[in-house]
Structure formats: structure tokens, C-alpha cells
Design a protein around this motif. Structure first.
Motif, PDB file in Angstrom:
ATOM      1  N   CYS A   1       0.903  -1.109  -0.045  1.00 37.43           N
ATOM      2  CA  CYS A   1       0.105   0.106  -0.128  1.00 37.43           C
ATOM      3  C   CYS A   1       0.829   1.241   0.033  1.00 37.43           C
ATOM      4  N   VAL A   2       0.801   2.081  -1.061  1.00 40.93           N
ATOM      5  CA  VAL A   2       1.815   3.262  -1.244  1.00 40.93           C
ATOM      6  C   VAL A   2       0.749   4.503  -0.990  1.00 40.93           C
ATOM      7  N   ALA A   3       1.082   5.100   0.258  1.00 36.00           N
ATOM      8  CA  ALA A   3       0.396   6.174   0.319  1.00 36.00           C
ATOM      9  C   ALA A   3       0.915   7.636  -0.002  1.00 36.00           C
ATOM     10  N   SER A   4       0.023   8.720  -0.315  1.00 34.84           N
ATOM     11  CA  SER A   4       0.473  10.024  -0.674  1.00 34.84           C
ATOM     12  C   SER A   4      -0.652  10.868  -0.349  1.00 34.84           C
ATOM     13  N   GLY A   5      -0.305  12.462  -0.093  1.00 34.91           N
ATOM     14  CA  GLY A   5      -1.321  13.332   0.039  1.00 34.91           C
ATOM     15  C   GLY A   5      -1.476  13.582   1.420  1.00 34.91           C
ATOM     16  N   PHE A   6      -0.975  12.721   2.489  1.00 36.44           N
ATOM     17  CA  PHE A   6      -1.153  13.084   3.894  1.00 36.44           C
ATOM     18  C   PHE A   6       0.199  12.856   4.582  1.00 36.44           C
ATOM     19  N   ARG A   7       0.504  13.276   5.929  1.00 31.86           N
ATOM     20  CA  ARG A   7       1.519  12.824   6.492  1.00 31.86           C
ATOM     21  C   ARG A   7       1.502  11.405   7.205  1.00 31.86           C
TER      22      ARG A   7
ATOM     23  N   VAL B   1      -8.323  -6.570   9.149  1.00 27.94           N
ATOM     24  CA  VAL B   1      -7.530  -7.861   9.043  1.00 27.94           C
ATOM     25  C   VAL B   1      -5.972  -7.499   9.887  1.00 27.94           C
ATOM     26  N   SER B   2      -5.703  -6.211   9.634  1.00 28.70           N
ATOM     27  CA  SER B   2      -4.417  -5.922  10.422  1.00 28.70           C
ATOM     28  C   SER B   2      -4.389  -4.542  10.326  1.00 28.70           C
ATOM     29  N   CYS B   3      -3.511  -3.913  11.264  1.00 32.73           N
ATOM     30  CA  CYS B   3      -3.209  -2.662  11.284  1.00 32.73           C
ATOM     31  C   CYS B   3      -1.896  -2.437  11.880  1.00 32.73           C
ATOM     32  N   ILE B   4      -1.239  -1.107  11.504  1.00 33.92           N
ATOM     33  CA  ILE B   4       0.079  -0.598  12.318  1.00 33.92           C
ATOM     34  C   ILE B   4      -0.175   0.705  12.451  1.00 33.92           C
ATOM     35  N   SER B   5       0.288   0.994  13.604  1.00 32.59           N
ATOM     36  CA  SER B   5       0.369   2.541  13.758  1.00 32.59           C
ATOM     37  C   SER B   5       1.910   3.175  13.528  1.00 32.59           C
ATOM     38  N   ASN B   6       1.799   4.175  12.767  1.00 34.48           N
ATOM     39  CA  ASN B   6       3.107   4.566  12.306  1.00 34.48           C
ATOM     40  C   ASN B   6       3.781   5.563  13.616  1.00 34.48           C
ATOM     41  N   ARG B   7       2.911   6.034  14.219  1.00 31.15           N
ATOM     42  CA  ARG B   7       3.228   6.798  15.528  1.00 31.15           C
ATOM     43  C   ARG B   7       4.080   6.196  16.676  1.00 31.15           C
ATOM     44  N   ASP B   8       3.593   4.613  16.958  1.00 35.90           N
ATOM     45  CA  ASP B   8       4.221   4.006  18.018  1.00 35.90           C
ATOM     46  C   ASP B   8       4.667   2.491  17.416  1.00 35.90           C
ATOM     47  N   GLY B   9       4.391   2.141  16.382  1.00 33.52           N
ATOM     48  CA  GLY B   9       4.852   0.852  15.799  1.00 33.52           C
ATOM     49  C   GLY B   9       3.817  -0.384  16.145  1.00 33.52           C
TER      50      GLY B   9
ATOM     51  N   ILE C   1       2.366  -7.386   9.161  1.00 32.35           N
ATOM     52  CA  ILE C   1       2.159  -6.285   8.497  1.00 32.35           C
ATOM     53  C   ILE C   1       3.594  -5.250   8.906  1.00 32.35           C
ATOM     54  N   SER C   2       4.134  -4.638   8.024  1.00 33.32           N
ATOM     55  CA  SER C   2       5.251  -3.784   8.366  1.00 33.32           C
ATOM     56  C   SER C   2       5.012  -2.608   7.728  1.00 33.32           C
ATOM     57  N   SER C   3       5.903  -1.464   8.004  1.00 37.46           N
ATOM     58  CA  SER C   3       5.711  -0.195   7.452  1.00 37.46           C
ATOM     59  C   SER C   3       7.009   0.359   7.201  1.00 37.46           C
ATOM     60  N   ASP C   4       7.203   0.955   5.895  1.00 41.75           N
ATOM     61  CA  ASP C   4       8.620   1.733   5.382  1.00 41.75           C
ATOM     62  C   ASP C   4       8.129   2.962   5.635  1.00 41.75           C
ATOM     63  N   VAL C   5       8.341   3.879   6.530  1.00 35.18           N
ATOM     64  CA  VAL C   5       7.918   5.335   6.798  1.00 35.18           C
ATOM     65  C   VAL C   5       8.707   6.051   5.461  1.00 35.18           C
ATOM     66  N   ALA C   6      10.067   5.600   5.090  1.00 34.37           N
ATOM     67  CA  ALA C   6      10.778   6.557   4.225  1.00 34.37           C
ATOM     68  C   ALA C   6      10.317   6.207   2.841  1.00 34.37           C
ATOM     69  N   LYS C   7       9.227   5.298   2.651  1.00 25.03           N
ATOM     70  CA  LYS C   7       8.766   4.924   1.142  1.00 25.03           C
ATOM     71  C   LYS C   7       7.271   5.066   1.228  1.00 25.03           C
ATOM     72  N   ASN C   8       6.731   5.530   2.452  1.00 25.91           N
ATOM     73  CA  ASN C   8       5.226   5.934   2.537  1.00 25.91           C
ATOM     74  C   ASN C   8       4.585   4.482   2.009  1.00 25.91           C
ATOM     75  N   THR C   9       4.937   3.310   2.561  1.00 29.91           N
ATOM     76  CA  THR C   9       4.709   2.185   2.170  1.00 29.91           C
ATOM     77  C   THR C   9       4.224   1.187   3.359  1.00 29.91           C
ATOM     78  N   VAL C  10       3.214   0.590   3.383  1.00 25.47           N
ATOM     79  CA  VAL C  10       2.879  -0.476   4.156  1.00 25.47           C
ATOM     80  C   VAL C  10       2.827  -1.903   3.414  1.00 25.47           C
ATOM     81  N   TYR C  11       3.251  -3.120   4.279  1.00 22.87           N
ATOM     82  CA  TYR C  11       3.141  -4.029   3.479  1.00 22.87           C
ATOM     83  C   TYR C  11       2.417  -5.263   4.244  1.00 22.87           C
ATOM     84  N   LEU C  12       1.682  -6.056   3.600  1.00 23.25           N
ATOM     85  CA  LEU C  12       1.008  -7.134   4.351  1.00 23.25           C
ATOM     86  C   LEU C  12       1.735  -8.430   3.654  1.00 23.25           C
TER      87      LEU C  12
END
Length: 120
Positions: free
Chosen positions: A22-28, A48-56, A70-81
């Protein structure tokens, strides 16, 4: 403009694996929780699943615990499942979401879905 671009779905045999992105854009991105919901024909949407980019922090539905990661790559604005050990009942359209809170139960934004089909 907010965009949530989901990809990675496809046809896989039972027991197989996929990686949804999931590649995100247009918001922080770092201020949001990113989630995955799914909907099978005739069923309601299921978180199904959720990850908080604030506290992991992460959440998994009981039906996918131990099989999905689930994992998040903040540098790429991308979440993987990562979806492993797929079962026929996992077949659904998978949607990614963005929620201003720490959880994903009330998303502010929805992306388009990616279809996962599981053959038995």
C-alpha cells in the motif's frame, strides 16, 4: 489529494503466499495508522491488520494471527502485508486504509482494493 494505492493481489494456491503493498500519498504518513480490510462476496468488511506509524503498534484479526505480518516503511510511505499459509477463506478484495488515530477501526481514507484469489 490523498491516495492509497494497493497492489500485490493475485491467484495463489492454498498454502501459498503473497505480499500486498500500500503506497500512500497526500497526507503525513507518519501520523497515521495504516490498515488492511478485506471483503469477500456476500460478507461485510473485516479489519485484518493495522500498524500505527506513531508507535509501531500492530493489530491482527484472530483469523490471520500467525500467518499475516504487517510492516511499514516510513521512508517509502509504504505498508506491506505479508500473507502466508493462505486458505480459501482468505480470498477477498483487500483494501488499505489510513486512520488518524492509533488504531484502524474508523478509517479516514480508503484506497482501491486488490483482489486475492485462493484456489484449493
Amino acid at each position: 489529494e490523498v491516495q492509497l494505492q494497493a497492489s500485490g493481489g493475485g491467484l495463489v494456491q492454498a498454502g501459498g503466499s503473497l505480499r500486498l503493498s500500500c503506497v500512500a500519498s497526500g497526507f503525513r504518513f507518519g501520523d497515521y495508522a495504516i490498515g488492511w480490510f478485506r471483503q469477500a462476496p456476500g460478507n461485510g468488511r473485516e479489519e485484518v491488520s493495522c500498524i500505527s506509524n506513531r508507535d509501531g503498534g500492530t493489530y491482527y484479526a484472530d483469523s490471520v494471527k500467525g500467518r499475516f505480518t504487517i510492516s511499514s516503511d516510513v521512508a517509502k510511505n509504504t505498508v506491506y502485508l505479508h500473507v502466508n499459509s493462505l486458505k480459501p477463506e482468505d480470498a477477498a478484495v483487500y483494501y488499505c486504509t489510513a486512520d488518524r488515530g492509533y488504531g484502524c477501526s474508523d478509517p479516514n481514507y480508503w484506497g482501491q482494493g486488490t483482489l486475492v484469489t485462493v484456489s484449493s
